[in-house]
Design an enzyme around this catalytic site. Structure first.
Site, short mmCIF file in Angstrom:
data_model
loop_
_atom_site.label_atom_id
_atom_site.label_comp_id
_atom_site.label_asym_id
_atom_site.label_seq_id
_atom_site.Cartn_x
_atom_site.Cartn_y
_atom_site.Cartn_z
N ASN A 63 0.83 -1.23 0.00
CA ASN A 63 0.00 0.00 0.00
C ASN A 63 0.85 1.27 0.00
O ASN A 63 0.32 2.38 0.02
CB ASN A 63 -0.99 0.01 1.18
CG ASN A 63 -0.29 0.10 2.52
OD1 ASN A 63 0.92 0.30 2.60
ND2 ASN A 63 -1.05 -0.05 3.59
N LEU A 64 2.17 1.10 -0.01
CA LEU A 64 3.12 2.22 -0.07
C LEU A 64 2.95 3.20 1.11
O LEU A 64 3.34 4.36 1.02
CB LEU A 64 3.03 2.97 -1.41
CG LEU A 64 3.39 2.15 -2.65
CD1 LEU A 64 3.33 3.01 -3.92
CD2 LEU A 64 4.77 1.52 -2.53
N GLY B 177 6.47 1.82 2.40
CA GLY B 177 7.37 1.27 1.39
C GLY B 177 7.62 2.26 0.26
O GLY B 177 7.01 3.33 0.20
N ALA C 182 3.82 -7.54 4.78
CA ALA C 182 3.06 -6.29 4.99
C ALA C 182 2.65 -6.15 6.45
O ALA C 182 1.91 -6.99 6.97
CB ALA C 182 1.82 -6.28 4.10
N ASN D 221 -3.67 -3.22 11.36
CA ASN D 221 -2.86 -3.52 10.17
C ASN D 221 -2.32 -4.94 10.21
O ASN D 221 -2.33 -5.64 9.19
CB ASN D 221 -1.68 -2.55 10.05
CG ASN D 221 -2.14 -1.17 9.62
OD1 ASN D 221 -3.26 -1.01 9.15
ND2 ASN D 221 -1.28 -0.19 9.78
N TYR E 81 3.69 -4.37 19.06
CA TYR E 81 4.31 -4.91 17.84
C TYR E 81 4.58 -6.42 18.01
O TYR E 81 4.10 -7.24 17.22
CB TYR E 81 5.61 -4.16 17.52
CG TYR E 81 6.40 -4.81 16.42
CD1 TYR E 81 5.87 -4.94 15.14
CD2 TYR E 81 7.68 -5.32 16.66
CE1 TYR E 81 6.59 -5.56 14.13
CE2 TYR E 81 8.41 -5.93 15.66
CZ TYR E 81 7.86 -6.05 14.39
OH TYR E 81 8.58 -6.67 13.41
N LYS F 3 2.52 -9.73 16.35
CA LYS F 3 3.21 -10.74 15.54
C LYS F 3 2.98 -12.13 16.13
O LYS F 3 2.79 -13.11 15.40
CB LYS F 3 4.72 -10.43 15.45
CG LYS F 3 5.05 -9.24 14.57
CD LYS F 3 4.95 -9.59 13.09
CE LYS F 3 5.34 -8.45 12.19
NZ LYS F 3 5.43 -8.84 10.78
N GLY G 131 12.75 -0.94 27.65
CA GLY G 131 12.42 -2.21 26.98
C GLY G 131 13.59 -2.86 26.26
O GLY G 131 13.42 -3.91 25.65
N1 UFG Z 1 20.63 1.96 19.78
C1 UFG Z 1 21.35 3.04 20.24
N2 UFG Z 1 21.10 4.26 19.71
C2 UFG Z 1 20.18 4.48 18.73
C3 UFG Z 1 19.45 3.36 18.25
C4 UFG Z 1 19.70 2.12 18.79
O1 UFG Z 1 22.18 2.90 21.14
O2 UFG Z 1 20.00 5.63 18.30
C5 UFG Z 1 20.89 0.62 20.35
C6 UFG Z 1 19.65 0.02 21.01
O3 UFG Z 1 19.58 0.41 22.35
C7 UFG Z 1 19.92 -1.47 20.83
C8 UFG Z 1 20.73 -1.57 19.55
O4 UFG Z 1 21.21 -0.25 19.30
O5 UFG Z 1 20.72 -1.93 21.89
C9 UFG Z 1 19.90 -2.01 18.37
O6 UFG Z 1 18.73 -1.20 18.31
P1 UFG Z 1 17.72 -1.22 17.07
O7 UFG Z 1 16.67 -0.21 17.37
O8 UFG Z 1 18.49 -1.11 15.81
O9 UFG Z 1 17.14 -2.69 17.11
P2 UFG Z 1 16.38 -3.47 18.29
O10 UFG Z 1 17.34 -4.50 18.80
O11 UFG Z 1 15.77 -2.57 19.28
O12 UFG Z 1 15.16 -4.07 17.47
C10 UFG Z 1 15.25 -5.25 16.76
C11 UFG Z 1 14.40 -5.16 15.51
C12 UFG Z 1 12.95 -4.97 15.89
C13 UFG Z 1 12.54 -6.09 16.81
C14 UFG Z 1 13.46 -6.16 18.01
C15 UFG Z 1 13.17 -7.37 18.84
O13 UFG Z 1 14.83 -4.10 14.70
O14 UFG Z 1 12.14 -5.01 14.73
O15 UFG Z 1 14.81 -6.28 17.59
O16 UFG Z 1 13.73 -7.26 20.09
F1 UFG Z 1 11.29 -5.88 17.25
#
Ligand code: UFG
Length: 327
Positions: free
Chosen positions: A32-33, A36, A73, A91, A140, A144, A283
């Site tokens: 649905n863009l 994306g 999606a 969604n 989220y 899932k 979290g």
């Molecule tokens: N982080 C930073 N600074 C930032 C962004 C991220 O220090 O600006 C750190 C976060 O604290 C984390 C690590 O980088 O320790 C990775 O963070 P991301 O946000 O890239 O990824 P996450 O591990 O939070 O999330 C991933 C997937 C999600 C999924 C999740 C499941 O991207 O889709 O794991 O735990 F839901």
């Protein structure tokens, strides 16, 4: 016969489409863009439409001979799901229910579903196996998990065979530099580092350095998007050769800290990355590392790209070609 990729204009979906085309598999995309990018879809059979609209699905399924669906999606930002949970239930859960109804109507039996490690929530398990208890901490992850269960119950009564794939940290980009990771609202570590280093953002923060990890920053399992999508192809082969429904983790099976990722990015970009250390992000568990043993054994798949420098090189190539993202 063709494969339908829902969400094929998104980050992982667009790499999936490229992978299917490279394998000469007929591919149809529905997106649905909303998040994306049309430019990221490298195939011609593109439908702009929504999985929540059964009429959009009718059009796609009646105009193409589809025998398998790879379903990406979804709304996929953890933070947004906390402030707008109903968007995620609508969604993700309602959308997938409509998709499943259409699959039953058009007798499509193979489904590969894009799930997430977020279903495990904050766990101390290292590594995380498919048997690790699920305990999502966000709408989220919760939606899932609800979809995984909805697919399972539906599969039992309909004859659909499915594979749910729980992704750890997808990253990197296609080697061709044409497609990569680009979101208007970015929260992920590697694209943020690259955007900061290009001056597109100010004030990069490391979220906490007092975790119980070797350097105090969080450890994650970074899996190259190409390895990730290859697992989907392996899942399709598995389903089509009569494999029964299963859930698999998809990760490298190895972890890197935030500081290790910053150092790898500095190597690729050739400049120091300035950051400040801020409070922990709510979290964020200290360590999330996948056991990928089940996928390796049953899907005959393995991660080929193990070095974060190579992952970031590929992501960087995309950024250099698309300094301001997709059009
Ligand atoms: N982080 C930073 N600074 C930032 C962004 C991220 O220090 O600006 C750190 C976060 O604290 C984390 C690590 O980088 O320790 C990775 O963070 P991301 O946000 O890239 O990824 P996450 O591990 O939070 O999330 C991933 C997937 C999600 C999924 C999740 C499941 O991207 O889709 O794991 O735990 F839901």
């Amino acid at each position: 016969m063709a494969v339908l990729v829902t969400g094929g204009a998104g980050y992982i979906g667009s790499h999936m489409v490229a992978e299917l085309l490279e394998n000469k598999i007929e591919t149809v995309v529905l997106d649905n863009l909303s998040t994306g990018n049309r430019e990221a879809v490298l195939c011609d059979r593109f439908y702009e439409g929504d999985i929540k609209n059964s009429s959009d699905l009718d059009k796609v399924f009646s105009e193409n001979e589809i025998d398998s669906v790879i379903h990406f999606a979804a709304s996929s930002l953890v933070g947004e799901s906390m402030s707008n949970p109903l968007k995620y239930y609508n969604n993700n859960v309602c959308g997938t229910a409509v998709l499943l109804e259409a699959m039953i109507k058009y007798d499509v039996k193979n489904l590969v579903f894009s799930s997430t490690a977020a279903v495990y929530g904050e766990t101390d398990a290292i590594p995380i196996t498919e048997e690790t208890p699920v305990n999502p901490k966000s709408p989220y992850g919760e939606t899932k998990l609800a979809i995984e269960k909805m697919i399972d119950w539906t599969a039992r009564s309909s004859g659909i065979n499915y594979i749910s794939l729980r992704y750890f940290n997808a990253c990197g980009a296609h080697k061709n530099g044409r497609i990569g990771e680009w979101r208007t609202h970015e929260t992920h570590l590697i694209p943020l580092i690259l955007q900061y280093s290009r001056g597109l953002r100010d004030g990069f923060k490391v979220f906490g350095n007092d975790y119980d990890t070797p350097d105090g920053t969080c450890v994650r399992d970074y899996i190259h998007v190409i390895d990730l999508v290859k697992a989907h192809t392996a899942a399709l082969v598995y389903l089509k050769s009569g494999g029964k429904s299963e859930i698999f983790n998809l990760g490298l099976g190895n972890g890197f800290s935030v500081l290790e990722i910053i150092r790898a990015a500095e190597k690729v970009i050739g400049q120091k990355i300035k950051y400040t250390v801020s409070e922990r992000r709510e979290g964020d568990p200290a360590v999330l590392i996948a056991s990928n043993e089940k996928a390796r054994k049953m899907l005959l798949w393995e991660c080929k790209i193990k070095d974060p420098v190579e992952i970031i090189e590929d992501a960087w190539k995309f950024y250099l070609k698309h300094p301001k993202g997709y059009n």
